[in-house]
Scaffold this motif. Structure first.
Motif, PDB file in Angstrom:
ATOM      1  N   ARG A   1      10.875  22.962  12.669  1.00  0.00           N
ATOM      2  CA  ARG A   1      11.518  23.567  11.656  1.00  0.00           C
ATOM      3  C   ARG A   1      11.076  22.534  10.379  1.00  0.00           C
ATOM      4  O   ARG A   1      10.585  23.299   9.476  1.00  0.00           O
ATOM      5  CB  ARG A   1      13.175  23.458  11.675  1.00  0.00           C
ATOM      6  N   PHE A   2      11.104  21.276  10.429  1.00  0.00           N
ATOM      7  CA  PHE A   2      10.610  20.669   9.457  1.00  0.00           C
ATOM      8  C   PHE A   2       8.977  21.039   8.998  1.00  0.00           C
ATOM      9  O   PHE A   2       8.685  20.932   7.945  1.00  0.00           O
ATOM     10  CB  PHE A   2      10.750  19.139   9.776  1.00  0.00           C
ATOM     11  N   GLU A   3       8.343  21.088  10.058  1.00  0.00           N
ATOM     12  CA  GLU A   3       6.920  21.432   9.833  1.00  0.00           C
ATOM     13  C   GLU A   3       6.723  22.761   9.199  1.00  0.00           C
ATOM     14  O   GLU A   3       5.927  22.922   8.438  1.00  0.00           O
ATOM     15  CB  GLU A   3       6.156  21.515  11.218  1.00  0.00           C
ATOM     16  N   ARG A   4       7.434  23.635   9.573  1.00  0.00           N
ATOM     17  CA  ARG A   4       7.319  25.017   8.853  1.00  0.00           C
ATOM     18  C   ARG A   4       7.804  24.936   7.561  1.00  0.00           C
ATOM     19  O   ARG A   4       7.342  25.611   6.450  1.00  0.00           O
ATOM     20  CB  ARG A   4       8.411  25.963   9.834  1.00  0.00           C
ATOM     21  N   LEU A   5       8.846  24.271   7.281  1.00  0.00           N
ATOM     22  CA  LEU A   5       9.301  23.938   5.737  1.00  0.00           C
ATOM     23  C   LEU A   5       8.358  23.382   5.012  1.00  0.00           C
ATOM     24  O   LEU A   5       8.207  23.619   3.993  1.00  0.00           O
ATOM     25  CB  LEU A   5      10.650  23.274   6.017  1.00  0.00           C
ATOM     26  N   ALA A   6       7.674  22.374   5.672  1.00  0.00           N
ATOM     27  CA  ALA A   6       6.458  21.586   5.020  1.00  0.00           C
ATOM     28  C   ALA A   6       5.447  22.548   4.723  1.00  0.00           C
ATOM     29  O   ALA A   6       4.763  22.548   3.474  1.00  0.00           O
ATOM     30  CB  ALA A   6       6.187  20.353   5.757  1.00  0.00           C
TER      31      ALA A   6
ATOM     32  N   LEU B   1       5.586  25.673   4.142  1.00  0.00           N
ATOM     33  CA  LEU B   1       5.945  26.299   3.054  1.00  0.00           C
ATOM     34  C   LEU B   1       6.064  25.701   1.606  1.00  0.00           C
ATOM     35  O   LEU B   1       5.665  26.260   0.734  1.00  0.00           O
ATOM     36  CB  LEU B   1       7.414  26.931   3.129  1.00  0.00           C
ATOM     37  N   ALA B   2       6.540  24.476   1.715  1.00  0.00           N
ATOM     38  CA  ALA B   2       6.688  23.557   0.491  1.00  0.00           C
ATOM     39  C   ALA B   2       5.421  23.295  -0.108  1.00  0.00           C
ATOM     40  O   ALA B   2       5.087  23.159  -1.410  1.00  0.00           O
ATOM     41  CB  ALA B   2       7.344  22.053   0.807  1.00  0.00           C
TER      42      ALA B   2
END
Lengths: 201, 85
Positions: B6-11, B13-14
């Motif tokens: 989830r963190f990687e997905r957020l990164a 997107l960021a």
């Protein structure tokens, strides 16, 4: 220096987005005290450096200050630029130093505070518009702000800037082994932080 | 999905988040001019410091010259004290 600076210009032309055309003569002119030449260099690279420094802070005033500091520091050490790499690479190295220094000066936020990442799935799974990207960026920023400057730097470079280990090592001035070790530790700490944040929800 | 994924997905997107436009050129040049300004004053200050140092050296030299007979006369006095004892 002039020969090296000209090489830098040539390298800049070849490097495409990494370096702009005519860096060499402008670097040389800036060294000779031509402020217009340095203004041209700033105009050429401020957006790229600005985007990079955006990873270091979300506070607009602070961000502009950091970009300003990068170009002042670059000017003061311009004689040290050997023209071996495109100017933008050299500027990014200075920018990394400036950003890292600023992170270190800041008081580390408490890890115990809640992570406020309840809507991860919604954010990450939603549309890929500008707003979603901004929100995701803010969340990642808030999350990384809970880590030490070293951990934050290595994770920012690897996951937000998508640098390779070699690139991250060059920007930080560390060895590649050091980057790998630091990244391993940082990932471990971040996972722990995420789990803790998840538990608190 | 794990927390890390989830963190990687957020990164990911960021990474799409673009920085605002900025123009720091004028401010940077002002700072550079301000830091360079004292350098122009440095040369006269350097000359003045050099002249002061030379004058001080002459003064010290003359003082040393004057001190020698003075210290000799004092030592003579101490010698008399010893003789009187």
């Amino acid at each position: 220096m002039s020969e090296l600076a000209l090489q830098a210009g040539a390298a800049g032309e070849d490097a495409g987005p990494s370096g702009g055309p005519g860096d060499g003569p402008d670097v040389q002119a800036a060294l000779d005290g031509d402020s217009d030449a340095y203004a041209r260099l700033i105009a050429r690279y401020q957006q790229a450096i600005g985007s990079y420094m955006w990873r270091f802070t979300r506070d607009r005033l602070r961000w502009e200050e950091l970009v300003h500091d990068v170009f002042v520091e670059a000017y003061l050490s311009l004689r040290g630029y050997r023209g071996e790499a495109p100017l933008l690479h050299w500027l990014r190295k200075i920018a990394t130093r400036v950003g890292y220094r600023w992170w270190r000066c800041r008081t580390r936020q408490k890890v115990e505070s809640s992570l406020e990442l309840q809507d991860w799935d919604q954010v990450a799974g939603a549309d890929l518009g500008i707003e979603a990207a901004r929100e995701a960026s803010q969340q990642v920023h808030a999350l990384l702000a809970k880590m030490s400057a070293r951990d934050r730097l290595v994770l920012t470079l690897l996951y937000l800037e998508e640098c390779s280990v070699a690139e991250a090592a060059r920007l930080c001035g560390w060895s590649q082994t050091m980057v790998k070790v630091q990244a391993f530790r940082a990932r471990k700490k971040l996972k722990k932080l995420l789990e803790r944040g998840d538990d608190s929800q | 999905m794990t927390e890390w994924e989830r963190f990687e997905r957020l990164a990911t997107l960021a990474r799409r988040d673009a920085a605002p436009r900025l123009d720091v050129a004028a401010r940077v040049l002002r700072t550079i001019r301000a830091t360079e300004a004292p350098r122009a004053v440095d040369l006269p200050m350097l000359i003045f410091s050099g002249v002061s140092l030379a004058a001080a050296s002459i003064g010290i030299f003359l003082a040393m010259q004057a001190w020698s007979p003075l210290s000799d006369s004092l030592s003579g006095m101490f010698q008399w004290t010893i003789v009187l004892q």
